[in-house]
Design a protein around this motif. Structure first.
Motif, short mmCIF file in Angstrom:
data_model
loop_
_atom_site.label_atom_id
_atom_site.label_comp_id
_atom_site.label_asym_id
_atom_site.label_seq_id
_atom_site.Cartn_x
_atom_site.Cartn_y
_atom_site.Cartn_z
N LEU A 89 0.82 -1.20 0.00
CA LEU A 89 0.00 0.00 0.00
C LEU A 89 0.86 1.26 0.00
O LEU A 89 2.07 1.20 0.26
N ASN A 90 0.23 2.37 -0.29
CA ASN A 90 0.87 3.68 -0.19
C ASN A 90 0.34 4.39 1.04
O ASN A 90 -0.72 4.04 1.58
N VAL A 91 1.05 5.40 1.46
CA VAL A 91 0.65 6.09 2.69
C VAL A 91 -0.70 6.79 2.53
O VAL A 91 -1.43 6.95 3.50
N GLY A 92 -1.06 7.15 1.29
CA GLY A 92 -2.32 7.85 1.09
C GLY A 92 -3.34 7.09 0.26
O GLY A 92 -4.47 7.55 0.10
N MET B 224 -6.43 -13.68 3.90
CA MET B 224 -5.15 -13.31 4.51
C MET B 224 -4.65 -12.02 3.89
O MET B 224 -4.76 -11.85 2.67
N VAL B 225 -4.14 -11.11 4.72
CA VAL B 225 -3.46 -9.93 4.20
C VAL B 225 -1.98 -10.28 4.15
O VAL B 225 -1.35 -10.50 5.19
N THR B 226 -1.45 -10.39 2.96
CA THR B 226 -0.09 -10.86 2.76
C THR B 226 0.79 -9.72 2.25
O THR B 226 0.30 -8.74 1.68
N GLU B 227 2.08 -9.82 2.47
CA GLU B 227 3.05 -8.88 1.89
C GLU B 227 2.77 -7.42 2.28
O GLU B 227 2.97 -6.51 1.49
N LEU B 228 2.34 -7.21 3.51
CA LEU B 228 1.96 -5.87 3.94
C LEU B 228 3.17 -4.96 4.13
O LEU B 228 4.10 -5.29 4.86
N ASP B 229 3.15 -3.83 3.45
CA ASP B 229 4.08 -2.73 3.70
C ASP B 229 3.44 -1.45 3.16
O ASP B 229 2.50 -1.50 2.37
N VAL B 230 3.92 -0.31 3.62
CA VAL B 230 3.33 0.98 3.24
C VAL B 230 4.45 1.92 2.80
O VAL B 230 5.22 2.41 3.64
N THR B 231 4.53 2.20 1.52
CA THR B 231 5.58 3.09 1.03
C THR B 231 5.23 4.55 1.29
O THR B 231 4.06 4.94 1.23
N VAL B 232 6.26 5.35 1.59
CA VAL B 232 6.08 6.79 1.76
C VAL B 232 6.67 7.54 0.57
O VAL B 232 6.67 8.78 0.56
N LEU B 233 7.17 6.83 -0.42
CA LEU B 233 7.85 7.45 -1.56
C LEU B 233 6.92 7.64 -2.74
O LEU B 233 6.00 6.85 -2.96
N GLY C 19 15.98 10.36 6.74
CA GLY C 19 14.91 10.15 7.70
C GLY C 19 13.64 10.86 7.28
O GLY C 19 13.70 11.91 6.61
N MET C 20 12.52 10.31 7.68
CA MET C 20 11.24 10.92 7.33
C MET C 20 11.03 12.25 8.04
O MET C 20 11.53 12.45 9.15
N SER C 21 10.28 13.12 7.41
CA SER C 21 9.84 14.34 8.09
C SER C 21 8.86 13.95 9.19
O SER C 21 8.27 12.86 9.17
N ASP C 22 8.69 14.84 10.15
CA ASP C 22 7.76 14.55 11.24
C ASP C 22 6.34 14.32 10.72
O ASP C 22 5.62 13.43 11.20
N SER C 23 5.95 15.13 9.73
CA SER C 23 4.60 15.00 9.21
C SER C 23 4.39 13.67 8.48
O SER C 23 3.35 13.03 8.61
N MET C 24 5.42 13.23 7.74
CA MET C 24 5.29 11.95 7.03
C MET C 24 5.33 10.78 8.01
O MET C 24 4.61 9.79 7.85
N SER C 25 6.16 10.90 9.04
CA SER C 25 6.21 9.85 10.06
C SER C 25 4.85 9.70 10.73
O SER C 25 4.37 8.58 10.94
N GLN C 26 4.21 10.81 11.02
CA GLN C 26 2.88 10.77 11.64
C GLN C 26 1.85 10.18 10.68
O GLN C 26 1.00 9.38 11.08
#
Length: 377
Positions: free
Chosen positions: A240-243, A264-273, A300-307
């Motif tokens: 997934l993507n962050v948005g 099953m939810v498989t291969e779960l990750d969330v890209t921020v790029l 490192g991620m910005s604070d807003s992206m980390s949140q």
């Protein structure tokens, strides 16, 4: 808030009970992902060869502490496990399975048939021409039966077929499809059921929030089941993507697929790029600027992206808990951000942050929120 207060009160009562040894106290009081979800679904991670052989103690500690299910990230894919027509390479997959046995984990095989990461010999004869249908079926049968027979009674379930449906709902015209025909998926599941009748058999695919695609997957699996072909569940890849995509669409697919068996939810990750622009200019100065744009968080991620990432993970797990009666397993596609495939795809060298644990194996803030929410429900 009331539930959380009650939970804290119960923990305080437990602390006032009979005195326990330090090791017992730590074991019972430390909340982990697998403890938090123990009444809901298994929680898993994909393992690469470094982790299978315990080459990093810190990462190994996270795996054993937080996960009760494991899946082979790459070592069981055909190009790795079956490099030549008459030779299997078992060392890594044997070690993977033994890791799961040693640590009392649910073991998932990934995958038995996929159009990608295949060895060069699989579809061609000695002259480099495509084999015929009969030979292709024989090769597919021998590949599936050899693997499943070796691990019979040890591996709980397999992603038998991976990614056979396109986003528009049509069947992918892979070499399996071209040589065998549209019934190749059915044949693969028949071979798998023959090899190990006790193993669970899954169909696995990505973009399952896409309703056109998910309905096509539903129809394909439903038709196989109506023919008496064993398909126990559907794996919804969670790349997934962050948005995006909309979790409402993801939820629709969970509900729909649950009519056919396990989800099953498989291969779960969330890209921020950001996703790259395929029409980006090749001019050097623009390319350098573009590369920087495509890799916005090298340090490192910005604070807003980390949140935003933390919120996204909390929302995902809230949805999965809502449907815990339908979801049997959730598997992260990796342990920490240092070894995720997202760092190098589709652009080499990018720095992504898609998993629940940082590069140094410390948990992201979302982990505590996810676990607390699971215990509260």
């Amino acid at each position: 808030m009331k539930k959380l207060a009650i939970l804290l009160f119960l923990f305080s009562l437990q602390a006032c009970g009979p005195k326990k040894s330090n090791s017992e106290e730590n074991h019972n009081s430390e909340l982990t992902l697998k403890k938090a979800f123990k009444d809901d679904f298994t929680i898993g991670t994909a393992m690469n060869v470094h982790q299978i052989y315990k080459r990093d103690a810190s990462t190994d500690s996270v795996i054993q502490k937080h996960f009760n299910s494991i899946v082979a990230e790459n070592c069981m894919k055909s190009m790795n496990i079956h490099p030549e027509i008459d030779r299997f390479f078992w060392d890594d997959s044997d070690a993977f399975v033994q890791y799961g046995i040693d640590h009392h984990m649910e073991i998932i095989g990934h995958n038995l048939a996929w159009h990608s990461q295949t060895p060069s010999w699989l579809f061609i004869d000695e002259n480099g021409n495509d084999v015929d249908r009969e030979e292709m079926l024989k090769r597919l049968h021998d590949h599936i039966v050899s693997i499943m027979t070796r691990y019979k009674g040890k591996i709980k379930g397999y992603d038998v077929v991976n990614e056979a449906i396109n986003d528009d709902g049509s069947m992918r015209e892979s070499k399996f499809y071209q040589i065998i025909g549209p019934d190749w998926v059915e044949q693969a599941f028949k071979f798998a059921a023959e090899a190990d009748p006790s193993a669970e058999l899954y169909y696995n695919d990505y973009n399952m929030s896409n309703q056109i695609k998910s309905k096509a997957v539903y129809k394909m699996v439903q038709q196989m089941q109506e023919k008496g072909i064993k398909v126990d569940g559907i794996g919804m890849q969670g790349h997934l993507n962050v948005g995006s995509p909309s979790l409402k669409d993801f939820e629709k697919s969970i509900i729909m697929f649950s009519e056919l068996g396990k989800v099953m939810v498989t291969e779960l990750d969330v890209t921020v790029l950001p996703w790259p622009d395929q029409n980006a200019s090749a001019e050097v100065s623009l390319r350098a600027e573009y590369q920087e744009e495509m890799n916005p968080y090298p340090s490192g991620m910005s604070d807003s992206m980390s949140q935003a990432l933390n919120n996204r993970y909390i929302d995902i797990f809230d949805l999965l808990l809502k449907h815990k009666a339908k979801v049997s397993r959730v598997t992260l596609w990796g342990v920490n951000d240092n070894q995720t495939w997202r760092n190098n795809w589709p652009i080499e060298g990018r720095r992504d942050y898609p998993l629940l644990f940082n590069r140094d194996n410390t948990p992201k803030p979302a982990v505590d929120s996810i676990m607390i929410n699971a215990v509260k429900i």
